[in-house]
Design a protein around this motif. Structure first.
Motif, PDB file in Angstrom:
ATOM      1  N   ALA A 163       2.177  19.478  -8.059  1.00 44.67           N
ATOM      2  CA  ALA A 163       2.999  18.276  -7.592  1.00 44.67           C
ATOM      3  C   ALA A 163       2.859  17.222  -8.652  1.00 44.67           C
ATOM      4  CB  ALA A 163       2.305  17.697  -6.239  1.00 44.67           C
ATOM      5  N   THR A 164       3.375  16.223  -8.661  1.00 38.17           N
ATOM      6  CA  THR A 164       3.404  15.112  -9.504  1.00 38.17           C
ATOM      7  C   THR A 164       2.596  14.186  -8.773  1.00 38.17           C
ATOM      8  OG1 THR A 164       5.395  15.511 -10.486  1.00 38.17           O
ATOM      9  CG2 THR A 164       4.401  13.142 -10.703  1.00 38.17           C
ATOM     10  N   LEU A 165       1.316  13.604  -9.341  1.00 39.29           N
ATOM     11  CA  LEU A 165       0.204  12.832  -8.786  1.00 39.29           C
ATOM     12  C   LEU A 165       0.101  11.614  -9.510  1.00 39.29           C
ATOM     13  CD1 LEU A 165      -2.447  15.536  -8.213  1.00 39.29           C
ATOM     14  CD2 LEU A 165      -0.771  14.896  -6.510  1.00 39.29           C
ATOM     15  N   THR A 166       0.243  10.556  -8.724  1.00 40.84           N
ATOM     16  CA  THR A 166       0.132   9.092  -9.437  1.00 40.84           C
ATOM     17  C   THR A 166      -0.781   8.320  -8.417  1.00 40.84           C
ATOM     18  OG1 THR A 166       2.039   8.262  -8.210  1.00 40.84           O
ATOM     19  CG2 THR A 166       2.261   9.082 -10.618  1.00 40.84           C
ATOM     20  N   GLN A 167      -1.602   7.561  -9.046  1.00 38.77           N
ATOM     21  CA  GLN A 167      -2.530   6.554  -8.023  1.00 38.77           C
ATOM     22  C   GLN A 167      -2.245   5.317  -8.611  1.00 38.77           C
ATOM     23  OE1 GLN A 167      -6.633   8.044  -8.313  1.00 38.77           O
ATOM     24  NE2 GLN A 167      -6.339  10.140  -8.617  1.00 38.77           N
ATOM     25  N   THR A 168      -2.539   4.372  -7.415  1.00 39.74           N
ATOM     26  CA  THR A 168      -2.572   2.935  -7.321  1.00 39.74           C
ATOM     27  C   THR A 168      -4.005   2.512  -7.114  1.00 39.74           C
ATOM     28  OG1 THR A 168      -0.248   2.730  -6.684  1.00 39.74           O
ATOM     29  CG2 THR A 168      -1.707   0.793  -6.667  1.00 39.74           C
ATOM     30  N   ALA A 169      -4.794   1.814  -7.805  1.00 42.02           N
ATOM     31  CA  ALA A 169      -6.123   1.377  -7.595  1.00 42.02           C
ATOM     32  C   ALA A 169      -5.785   0.321  -6.654  1.00 42.02           C
ATOM     33  CB  ALA A 169      -6.774   1.059  -8.974  1.00 42.02           C
ATOM     34  N   VAL A 170      -6.753   0.046  -5.670  1.00 41.23           N
ATOM     35  CA  VAL A 170      -6.632  -1.141  -4.736  1.00 41.23           C
ATOM     36  C   VAL A 170      -7.520  -2.244  -5.319  1.00 41.23           C
ATOM     37  CG1 VAL A 170      -6.300   0.588  -2.555  1.00 41.23           C
ATOM     38  CG2 VAL A 170      -8.696  -0.279  -3.159  1.00 41.23           C
ATOM     39  N   GLY A 171      -8.092  -2.101  -6.252  1.00 38.85           N
ATOM     40  CA  GLY A 171      -9.250  -3.344  -6.742  1.00 38.85           C
ATOM     41  C   GLY A 171     -10.352  -2.729  -7.464  1.00 38.85           C
ATOM     42  N   ASP A 172     -11.272  -3.650  -7.979  1.00 44.87           N
ATOM     43  CA  ASP A 172     -12.230  -3.208  -8.676  1.00 44.87           C
ATOM     44  C   ASP A 172     -13.382  -2.818  -7.867  1.00 44.87           C
ATOM     45  OD1 ASP A 172     -11.008  -3.937 -11.032  1.00 44.87           O
ATOM     46  OD2 ASP A 172     -11.842  -6.088 -11.153  1.00 44.87           O
ATOM     47  N   ASP A 173     -13.202  -3.321  -6.669  1.00 48.94           N
ATOM     48  CA  ASP A 173     -14.452  -3.227  -5.589  1.00 48.94           C
ATOM     49  C   ASP A 173     -14.423  -1.665  -4.745  1.00 48.94           C
ATOM     50  OD1 ASP A 173     -12.411  -4.058  -4.147  1.00 48.94           O
ATOM     51  OD2 ASP A 173     -13.579  -5.272  -2.759  1.00 48.94           O
ATOM     52  N   GLY A 174     -12.982  -1.099  -5.042  1.00 51.29           N
ATOM     53  CA  GLY A 174     -12.867  -0.005  -4.213  1.00 51.29           C
ATOM     54  C   GLY A 174     -12.193  -0.276  -2.843  1.00 51.29           C
ATOM     55  N   GLY A 175     -13.074  -0.881  -2.203  1.00 49.91           N
ATOM     56  CA  GLY A 175     -12.813  -1.221  -0.675  1.00 49.91           C
ATOM     57  C   GLY A 175     -12.717  -0.098   0.450  1.00 49.91           C
ATOM     58  N   GLY A 176     -12.570   0.990  -0.181  1.00 54.84           N
ATOM     59  CA  GLY A 176     -12.879   2.072   0.744  1.00 54.84           C
ATOM     60  C   GLY A 176     -11.365   2.453   1.612  1.00 54.84           C
ATOM     61  N   PRO A 177     -10.389   2.645   0.962  1.00 55.16           N
ATOM     62  CA  PRO A 177      -9.118   3.041   1.727  1.00 55.16           C
ATOM     63  C   PRO A 177      -9.447   4.178   2.611  1.00 55.16           C
ATOM     64  CG  PRO A 177      -8.822   2.993  -0.667  1.00 55.16           C
ATOM     65  CD  PRO A 177     -10.088   2.809  -0.506  1.00 55.16           C
ATOM     66  N   TYR A 178      -9.117   4.126   3.801  1.00 53.88           N
ATOM     67  CA  TYR A 178      -9.406   5.115   4.860  1.00 53.88           C
ATOM     68  C   TYR A 178      -8.274   5.647   5.590  1.00 53.88           C
ATOM     69  CZ  TYR A 178     -12.068   7.242   8.635  1.00 53.88           C
ATOM     70  OH  TYR A 178     -12.917   8.248   9.299  1.00 53.88           O
ATOM     71  N   ALA A 179      -7.508   4.849   6.037  1.00 55.57           N
ATOM     72  CA  ALA A 179      -6.149   5.437   6.726  1.00 55.57           C
ATOM     73  C   ALA A 179      -4.936   4.579   6.241  1.00 55.57           C
ATOM     74  CB  ALA A 179      -6.460   5.193   8.326  1.00 55.57           C
ATOM     75  N   ILE A 180      -3.627   5.159   6.400  1.00 49.24           N
ATOM     76  CA  ILE A 180      -2.457   4.850   5.930  1.00 49.24           C
ATOM     77  C   ILE A 180      -1.303   5.039   6.759  1.00 49.24           C
ATOM     78  CG2 ILE A 180      -1.850   6.909   4.610  1.00 49.24           C
ATOM     79  CD1 ILE A 180      -1.387   4.773   2.168  1.00 49.24           C
ATOM     80  N   ALA A 181      -0.562   3.941   6.873  1.00 53.49           N
ATOM     81  CA  ALA A 181       0.554   4.462   7.816  1.00 53.49           C
ATOM     82  C   ALA A 181       1.916   3.589   7.322  1.00 53.49           C
ATOM     83  CB  ALA A 181       0.309   3.390   9.158  1.00 53.49           C
ATOM     84  N   VAL A 182       2.965   3.970   7.410  1.00 50.05           N
ATOM     85  CA  VAL A 182       4.337   3.265   7.002  1.00 50.05           C
ATOM     86  C   VAL A 182       4.659   2.268   7.989  1.00 50.05           C
ATOM     87  CG1 VAL A 182       6.926   3.766   6.439  1.00 50.05           C
ATOM     88  CG2 VAL A 182       5.089   5.509   6.099  1.00 50.05           C
ATOM     89  N   GLY A 183       4.760   1.164   7.390  1.00 48.87           N
ATOM     90  CA  GLY A 183       5.367  -0.193   8.276  1.00 48.87           C
ATOM     91  C   GLY A 183       6.786  -0.164   8.404  1.00 48.87           C
ATOM     92  N   PRO A 184       7.264  -1.098   9.261  1.00 51.38           N
ATOM     93  CA  PRO A 184       8.616  -1.443   9.572  1.00 51.38           C
ATOM     94  C   PRO A 184       9.483  -1.828   8.338  1.00 51.38           C
ATOM     95  CG  PRO A 184       7.265  -3.013  10.992  1.00 51.38           C
ATOM     96  CD  PRO A 184       6.186  -2.148  10.074  1.00 51.38           C
ATOM     97  N   ASP A 185       8.440  -2.502   7.350  1.00 53.82           N
ATOM     98  CA  ASP A 185       8.929  -2.919   6.149  1.00 53.82           C
ATOM     99  C   ASP A 185       9.151  -2.108   5.071  1.00 53.82           C
ATOM    100  OD1 ASP A 185       6.457  -2.712   5.847  1.00 53.82           O
ATOM    101  OD2 ASP A 185       5.980  -4.559   5.142  1.00 53.82           O
ATOM    102  N   ASN A 186       8.951  -0.580   5.442  1.00 53.86           N
ATOM    103  CA  ASN A 186       8.761   0.587   4.502  1.00 53.86           C
ATOM    104  C   ASN A 186       7.940   0.532   3.388  1.00 53.86           C
ATOM    105  OD1 ASN A 186      10.925   1.963   5.693  1.00 53.86           O
ATOM    106  ND2 ASN A 186      12.612   1.134   4.445  1.00 53.86           N
ATOM    107  N   ALA A 187       6.803  -0.714   3.551  1.00 50.08           N
ATOM    108  CA  ALA A 187       5.630  -0.470   2.957  1.00 50.08           C
ATOM    109  C   ALA A 187       4.670   0.464   3.401  1.00 50.08           C
ATOM    110  CB  ALA A 187       5.159  -1.739   2.560  1.00 50.08           C
ATOM    111  N   LEU A 188       3.743   0.666   2.634  1.00 52.14           N
ATOM    112  CA  LEU A 188       2.434   1.380   2.870  1.00 52.14           C
ATOM    113  C   LEU A 188       1.437   0.341   3.598  1.00 52.14           C
ATOM    114  CD1 LEU A 188       2.781   4.130   0.479  1.00 52.14           C
ATOM    115  CD2 LEU A 188       3.183   4.584   2.860  1.00 52.14           C
ATOM    116  N   TRP A 189       0.713   0.624   4.575  1.00 51.10           N
ATOM    117  CA  TRP A 189      -0.182  -0.094   5.002  1.00 51.10           C
ATOM    118  C   TRP A 189      -1.541   0.478   5.097  1.00 51.10           C
ATOM    119  CZ3 TRP A 189       0.143  -5.566   6.032  1.00 51.10           C
ATOM    120  CH2 TRP A 189       1.486  -5.851   5.690  1.00 51.10           C
ATOM    121  N   CYS A 190      -2.829   0.113   4.657  1.00 44.20           N
ATOM    122  CA  CYS A 190      -3.871   1.037   4.578  1.00 44.20           C
ATOM    123  C   CYS A 190      -5.277   0.110   4.886  1.00 44.20           C
ATOM    124  CB  CYS A 190      -4.143   1.288   3.184  1.00 44.20           C
ATOM    125  SG  CYS A 190      -5.624   2.319   2.659  1.00 44.20           S
TER     126      CYS A 190
END
Length: 301
Positions: A6-33
């Motif tokens: 697979a092709t894998l790319t990553q988007t960092a959420v910030g210097d503190d990490g934040g702890g991304p846990y769950a993710i969902a597609v919103g009605p705006d077609n954005a990803l909400w985490c």
């Protein structure tokens, strides 16, 4: 089992990490985490822009998130016993759960126009309307640790009972049926409704993927690495199977309705993949608790 590419790319959420846990597609077609360690919700737009929205408590523990019937995103706050709601413009509110210490965790939008959620420490399933009214339904087992929840093809709520090694079914009137699993210490967590009309779930304790029909018949499919700690699972309506995370080994897997498994190694085996969702672009998006959102595009074949 096969090793897949697979092709894998990553988007960092910030210097503190934040702890991304769950993710969902919103009605705006954005990803909400959810950022469980930061008390924030992140939004990753289709153009790659990342925004973070602090909640009213940095220690509220936002956990599972889902698109609601009202055009907003709804999420559980497992550390302060509240259900959160966030508009697509980032404005957030929350509603208390009646019982303190109940630990709301899984959440799903149901056909009745409400959202239903599990309570890890309360042995109850909750229902919240879009105006914040909560009703609770007790389970006939204690210490069961209800975790993931989804809507089945029969329009009932199906949920995992992590400490009871079982899958439960609840009608909209609160009537409950408990289905014990064949494997002891299976410890099921995530659950989803597959395109084949069955419910698919992960067994974090046994290193297996499970499938249960609406008749209660269960099949289990062992993973090559039984210690990989599968955590979350999501159906793929295009490819026909389900994607799942292997939190303990840094992999993402795919299982077909026939039980054939493919696995994708992530660049960092310690990245702790948790929740995942299939985006409108057909790619798989994974919350890595170490601090990033992963975009996984499987190669053909």
């Amino acid at each position: 089992m096969s090793d897949a590419l697979a092709t894998l790319t990553q988007t960092a959420v910030g210097d503190d990490g934040g702890g991304p846990y769950a993710i969902a597609v919103g009605p705006d077609n954005a990803l909400w985490c959810t950022l469980v360690h930061a008390g924030q919700i992140a939004r990753l737009a289709p153009d790659g822009r990342l925004d973070r929205f602090p909640l009213d408590s940095a220690s509220c523990g936002p956990s599972v998130i889902t698109a609601g019937p009202d055009g907003a995103l709804w999420f559980t706050r497992s550390q302060d016993d509240r259900i959160g709601r966030i508009n697509v413009d980032g404005r957030a509110t929350s509603f208390p759960v009646p019982q303190a210490g109940s630990g709301p965790f899984g959440i799903v939008a149901a056909p009745d126009g409400a959202l239903w959620f599990t309570q890890l420490h309360g042995d109850r399933i909750g229902r919240i309307t879009v105006d914040g009214r909560v009703t609770e339904f007790p389970l006939p087992v204690s210490g069961a640790f209800p975790s993931g929840i989804t809507v089945g093809p029969d329009n009932a709520l199906w949920f995992t009972l992590n400490q009871a090694d079982a899958v439960g079914r609840m009608r909209m009137d609160g009537d409950v049926t408990i289905h014990p699993l064949p494997t002891r210490q299976a410890a099921p967590v995530g659950i989803t409704c597959g395109v084949d009309g069955a419910l698919w779930f992960v067994e974090i304790g046994a290193g297996q993927i499970g499938r249960i029909g609406t008749d209660g018949h269960t099949d289990e499919f062992p993973l090559p690495d039984r210690g990989s700690r599968p955590h979350a699972i999501a159906a793929d309506p295009v490819r026909g199977g389900c994607w799942f995370t292997e939190w303990g080994s840094g992999r993402v897997g795919f299982i077909t309705p026939a039980g054939e498994i493919s696995e994708y190694d992530l660049p960092d085996p310690g990245s702790e993949p948790h929740g995942l969702a299939v985006g409108p672009d057909g790619a798989v998006h994974v919350a890595l608790e170490t601090g990033a959102i992963l975009h996984l595009e499987p190669h053909p074949g």
